[in-house]
Each structure stands twice: as C-alpha cells, then as structure tokens.
Design an enzyme around this catalytic site. Structure first.
Site, PDB file in Angstrom:
ATOM      1  N   TYR A  81      32.767  38.358  47.155  1.00 27.83           N
ATOM      2  CA  TYR A  81      33.697  37.689  46.239  1.00 27.83           C
ATOM      3  C   TYR A  81      34.985  37.591  46.862  1.00 27.83           C
ATOM      4  O   TYR A  81      35.647  36.380  46.867  1.00 27.83           O
ATOM      5  CB  TYR A  81      33.821  38.580  45.237  1.00 27.83           C
ATOM      6  CG  TYR A  81      35.019  38.323  44.248  1.00 27.83           C
ATOM      7  CD1 TYR A  81      36.404  39.003  44.547  1.00 27.83           C
ATOM      8  CD2 TYR A  81      35.294  37.337  43.370  1.00 27.83           C
ATOM      9  CE1 TYR A  81      37.501  38.720  43.704  1.00 27.83           C
ATOM     10  CE2 TYR A  81      36.420  36.894  42.719  1.00 27.83           C
ATOM     11  CZ  TYR A  81      37.464  37.662  42.974  1.00 27.83           C
ATOM     12  OH  TYR A  81      38.744  37.174  42.277  1.00 27.83           O
ATOM     13  N   LYS A  86      37.123  33.977  48.153  1.00 24.40           N
ATOM     14  CA  LYS A  86      38.608  33.675  47.801  1.00 24.40           C
ATOM     15  C   LYS A  86      39.533  33.112  49.057  1.00 24.40           C
ATOM     16  O   LYS A  86      40.274  32.304  49.226  1.00 24.40           O
ATOM     17  CB  LYS A  86      39.444  35.028  47.196  1.00 24.40           C
ATOM     18  CG  LYS A  86      38.669  34.877  45.819  1.00 24.40           C
ATOM     19  CD  LYS A  86      39.008  33.714  44.807  1.00 24.40           C
ATOM     20  CE  LYS A  86      38.537  33.967  43.483  1.00 24.40           C
ATOM     21  NZ  LYS A  86      38.739  32.759  42.504  1.00 24.40           N
ATOM     22  N   SER A 133      43.221  36.057  44.928  1.00 19.25           N
ATOM     23  CA  SER A 133      42.898  37.487  44.590  1.00 19.25           C
ATOM     24  C   SER A 133      43.701  38.406  45.625  1.00 19.25           C
ATOM     25  O   SER A 133      43.484  38.181  46.836  1.00 19.25           O
ATOM     26  CB  SER A 133      41.542  37.911  44.328  1.00 19.25           C
ATOM     27  OG  SER A 133      41.327  39.424  44.166  1.00 19.25           O
ATOM     28  N   ASN A 188      28.910  28.572  44.740  1.00 19.93           N
ATOM     29  CA  ASN A 188      29.634  28.319  43.469  1.00 19.93           C
ATOM     30  C   ASN A 188      31.219  28.325  43.879  1.00 19.93           C
ATOM     31  O   ASN A 188      31.874  27.406  43.388  1.00 19.93           O
ATOM     32  CB  ASN A 188      29.531  29.221  42.243  1.00 19.93           C
ATOM     33  CG  ASN A 188      30.292  28.796  40.950  1.00 19.93           C
ATOM     34  OD1 ASN A 188      30.003  27.784  40.588  1.00 19.93           O
ATOM     35  ND2 ASN A 188      31.024  29.753  40.686  1.00 19.93           N
TER      36      ASN A 188
HETATM   37  C1  WQD Z   1      40.196  49.697  38.727  1.00 20.36           C
HETATM   38  C2  WQD Z   1      40.346  50.954  39.140  1.00 20.36           C
HETATM   39  C3  WQD Z   1      38.137  51.869  39.934  1.00 20.36           C
HETATM   40  C4  WQD Z   1      35.938  50.805  36.129  1.00 20.36           C
HETATM   41  C5  WQD Z   1      38.590  43.941  40.802  1.00 20.36           C
HETATM   42  C6  WQD Z   1      38.577  42.942  41.968  1.00 20.36           C
HETATM   43  C7  WQD Z   1      39.896  42.161  41.867  1.00 20.36           C
HETATM   44  C8  WQD Z   1      40.245  41.680  40.583  1.00 20.36           C
HETATM   45  C9  WQD Z   1      40.019  43.074  39.493  1.00 20.36           C
HETATM   46  C10 WQD Z   1      39.164  39.424  40.257  1.00 20.36           C
HETATM   47  C11 WQD Z   1      39.737  51.363  40.318  1.00 20.36           C
HETATM   48  C12 WQD Z   1      38.581  52.270  38.457  1.00 20.36           C
HETATM   49  C13 WQD Z   1      36.904  50.950  37.105  1.00 20.36           C
HETATM   50  C14 WQD Z   1      35.210  51.971  35.970  1.00 20.36           C
HETATM   51  C15 WQD Z   1      36.672  53.271  37.163  1.00 20.36           C
HETATM   52  N1  WQD Z   1      39.113  40.812  40.132  1.00 20.36           N
HETATM   53  N2  WQD Z   1      37.425  52.378  37.731  1.00 20.36           N
HETATM   54  N3  WQD Z   1      35.743  53.358  36.521  1.00 20.36           N
HETATM   55  O1  WQD Z   1      38.180  47.097  41.509  1.00 20.36           O
HETATM   56  O2  WQD Z   1      40.939  47.390  41.286  1.00 20.36           O
HETATM   57  O3  WQD Z   1      39.598  44.996  41.375  1.00 20.36           O
HETATM   58  O4  WQD Z   1      38.869  43.760  39.490  1.00 20.36           O
HETATM   59  O5  WQD Z   1      40.277  38.929  40.799  1.00 20.36           O
HETATM   60  O6  WQD Z   1      39.530  41.169  42.844  1.00 20.36           O
HETATM   61  O7  WQD Z   1      38.465  43.708  43.337  1.00 20.36           O
HETATM   62  O8  WQD Z   1      39.298  46.753  39.341  1.00 20.36           O
HETATM   63  O9  WQD Z   1      39.069  47.364  37.177  1.00 20.36           O
HETATM   64  O10 WQD Z   1      37.048  47.514  38.623  1.00 20.36           O
HETATM   65  O11 WQD Z   1      38.830  48.879  39.011  1.00 20.36           O
HETATM   66  O12 WQD Z   1      37.110  54.342  37.611  1.00 20.36           O
HETATM   67  O13 WQD Z   1      34.141  51.804  35.017  1.00 20.36           O
HETATM   68  O14 WQD Z   1      39.550  51.704  38.024  1.00 20.36           O
HETATM   69  O15 WQD Z   1      37.714  52.966  40.939  1.00 20.36           O
HETATM   70  O16 WQD Z   1      40.290  52.553  40.861  1.00 20.36           O
HETATM   71  P1  WQD Z   1      39.514  46.598  40.868  1.00 20.36           P
HETATM   72  P2  WQD Z   1      38.488  47.505  38.423  1.00 20.36           P
END
Ligand code: WQD
Length: 325
Positions: free
Chosen positions: A136, A140, A112, A87
């Site tokens: 993912y 990108k 990203s 995709n």
């Molecule tokens: C943020 C922080 C987690 C959920 C990802 C992709 C990035 C972009 C955004 C698309 C981290 C913590 C999270 C939870 C937690 N996506 N967390 N409990 O992983 O930084 O980025 O999403 O473009 O490309 O990689 O985002 O919101 O998952 O996490 O503790 O239930 O919150 O460990 O530190 P991330 P996230």
C-alpha cells in the site's frame, strides 16, 4: 475529485462546497457511499476509464483534480499486491493521461506518512528517506514519482499530501468513517465499546514508549479537508510541485486514545493486549512546519475533538435516522 464518496473525500467535497467551489465527484462506489456526497454532482465510474475522465474534465472545465481514489488496507495489500498496483498505480496513470489530454493543470494527491516506513527519527519532516514497508505504502510512493515525471514532461503541477492518521467525523455527525471496513484504531475501539460484539485487540504494550503502546499523530478529517483546499489554492497561485506532511505534530499512544474514548462514554473500552502487529512503527508523528510554511495551513483540532466527533457519529449511526441526532 476522485474517491469523493470515501471518508476523507466526502469531508473535502463538503468543505469545498461550503466555500462555493464547483466540485464534481468521480467514484466507483465500490467502497464509498453516494449518501456521503450529499446532493453534489456524482459520476459513478472508474479512474482508469480514460474516455470518461477526459469527458468529465472537458465538460466541467476541470483545472484541478483532487485524487483520493485508492485501496488503503495495509494488511490486504500484503496479501493482494496486484490488486493494489493495478488500482492505485495503473489506475492513476490512466487518470493522469486523460487529465493531461483534457488540459487539467493541477493535481492534489492523497499520499500517506507510510511512505516513510518506520521513520528514521521523529518528528518526521519531508526530508526523511522514503522507504515504504507495505505494498500500500509503495503504491503511494510510486504515484508521487509518477506525478513528478508528469510534471517534468507534461507540466502537470502537483501537491502530494502525506497524511498522518486521519480520524474523527463531521461536527454535525452528518458524515464520518464507515466502521464496516475500518480496521483503524479509533473506529474499532468505539465499535467495541458501543456494540460489545468484539473486544479491541491492543497490538502490544511492550514498546519503548511511556505507556508501552505505539504513538501516532491523529489528525481530524476536517483539518485534512482544509489542507486540500490550501493545496488547491497553492497550485492555483503558481506553486511548484511538492510533497507536504499533514499532521498535528502531536503524538498520542493507543492507551491515550482508549482513555479519551472512556472519558466520553463513561465506561471502559473492552480490550485485551495481544502480540505486536508486524510493521507497526513504535512512534510516528509529523513535523508540521512545512505544511504551514508552504501551504499556510495548520490544524485546528486535537485528540479531544477527534474522539468526541467520532464517538457522536458512531452513536448516531447506531441510533439510525429515527434516533435523536
Ligand atoms: C494505529 C495504532 C496500532 C488497530 C494506517 C496506515 C496509514 C493510514 C492510517 C491510510 C497502531 C494500534 C490499531 C487495532 C491496535 N492509512 N491498533 N489495535 O497502522 O498507524 O496507519 O492507517 O492512509 O497509511 O499505515 O493506523 O489505526 O491501524 O493503528 O492496537 O485493532 O493503533 O498498533 O499503533 P496505522 P491504525
């Protein structure tokens, strides 16, 4: 605009419409909702349908494609790589072939910050090495390279916007992130507080950071929308193909986010700390210098606006159309 019925796409469609720019949306509605496109022209279809893409571009004399359509669940990508490569990569190649045939000249691509993987140092600037740590993120990075070669061979100029953590909702609560599919911190934390149906799991509080939790650069989705308009205008003015980080340059920890939500709601976010999540960088936030120097763009909002707009949006969703706005 592909994927214009998705989260960031819908905010960008709205921002372009607000300044009178003609927009047509192509979205499969697999993960987006037609309502998010408000009353703007929407074609339901797939980016890999070359005949459809070419027809839309010719009929509407499209000169720029803003390409959001992609699967974006990092965890899922590590279980179903083929789904993501078919995709996100193959679909984009079909899109670009049709676009070139139809005479499209510019592409703004939704990339990203995860193309950097765990950054070598923070703040992260565009000179840092690209080493994706998920399928993912790899998709990108690959599409950025495909765009480079479509520039060399076909003269298709592009801007790849490397988003940091998109969050927040519209200030009038008309559109925002659908928490059904969301696994990101802010919607999951707000859902835990508002519905109580499951506590937020904090993925580790033993990191080498001030409060032990990971640090991220949260950027308001309306600021992100403006960055796309700046990229469209940059290309229209003859700008060369490039990649630009889009973030605020400010880092916030998981506990910073929880405290901010708790201040808004007047009660704590139900959560408990669990083990670290594999692949989580300790800290990542952008160096915003280039986004200003190249695009003339800079963010207007900080964590407070991100959390207050997200909170109001999710409350409004729960209250439904009958409830107070
Ligand atoms: C943020 C922080 C987690 C959920 C990802 C992709 C990035 C972009 C955004 C698309 C981290 C913590 C999270 C939870 C937690 N996506 N967390 N409990 O992983 O930084 O980025 O999403 O473009 O490309 O990689 O985002 O919101 O998952 O996490 O503790 O239930 O919150 O460990 O530190 P991330 P996230």
């Amino acid at each position: 605009m592909t994927g214009g019925a998705g989260y960031i796409g819908a905010h960008t469609v709205r921002a372009l419409h607000a300044i009178g720019r003609p927009v047509i949306v192509l979205d499969s509605l697999e993960l987006g909702s037609a309502a998010a496109v408000l009353d703007l022209p929407l074609v339901v279809g797939d980016i890999s349908d070359e005949a459809l893409v070419e027809q839309i571009c010719r009929d509407h004399e499209v000169d720029t494609i803003v390409h959001f359509a992609a699967y974006k669940n990092v965890g899922e990508s590590m279980k179903l790589p083929a789904k993501y490569f078919h995709n996100n990569v193959d679909g984009t190649v079909h899109l670009l072939d049709a676009a070139v045939r139809a005479g499209v000249r510019h592409v703004v691509f939704s990339s990203s910050c995860s193309v950097y993987g765990t950054p070598a140092s923070v703040p992260v600037d565009e000179s840092q090495p690209i080493h994706p740590e998920s399928v993912y993120a790899e998709t990108k990075a690959i599409v950025e390279r495909v765009l480079h070669w479509y520039g060399v061979v076909h003269g298709l100029e592009s801007v790849s916007l490397r988003y940091f953590n998109a969050a927040g909702a519209s200030f009038d609560s008309a559109i925002g992130e659908d928490w059904t599919y969301a696994l990101n911190l802010i919607p999951v934390a707000i859902r835990a507080l508002l519905t109580g149906d499951q506590e937020l799991q904090v993925f580790g509080d033993d990191y080498p950071t001030p409060d032990g939790t990971c640090i991220r650069d949260y950027i308001h989705v309306d600021d992100l929308a403006q960055a796309h308009i700046a990229a469209i205008d940059y290309l229209a003015a003859g700008g060369d193909s490039t990649a630009v980080n889009v973030g605020t340059g400010l880092g916030s920890s998981v506990f910073d986010v929880l405290r901010g939500i708790e201040r808004l709601a007047g009660r704590p976010v139900p959560h408990h700390v669990v083990d670290r999540r594999l692949g989580d960088p300790v800290s990542t936030f952008s160096d915003p210098a280039r986004s200003f120097a190249v695009l003339g763009w800079q963010p207007k909002y900080g964590l407070d606006e991100i959390l207050s707009t997200a909170y109001r949006w999710h409350v409004a969703q729960l209250e439904g159309p009958a409830g107070p706005g």
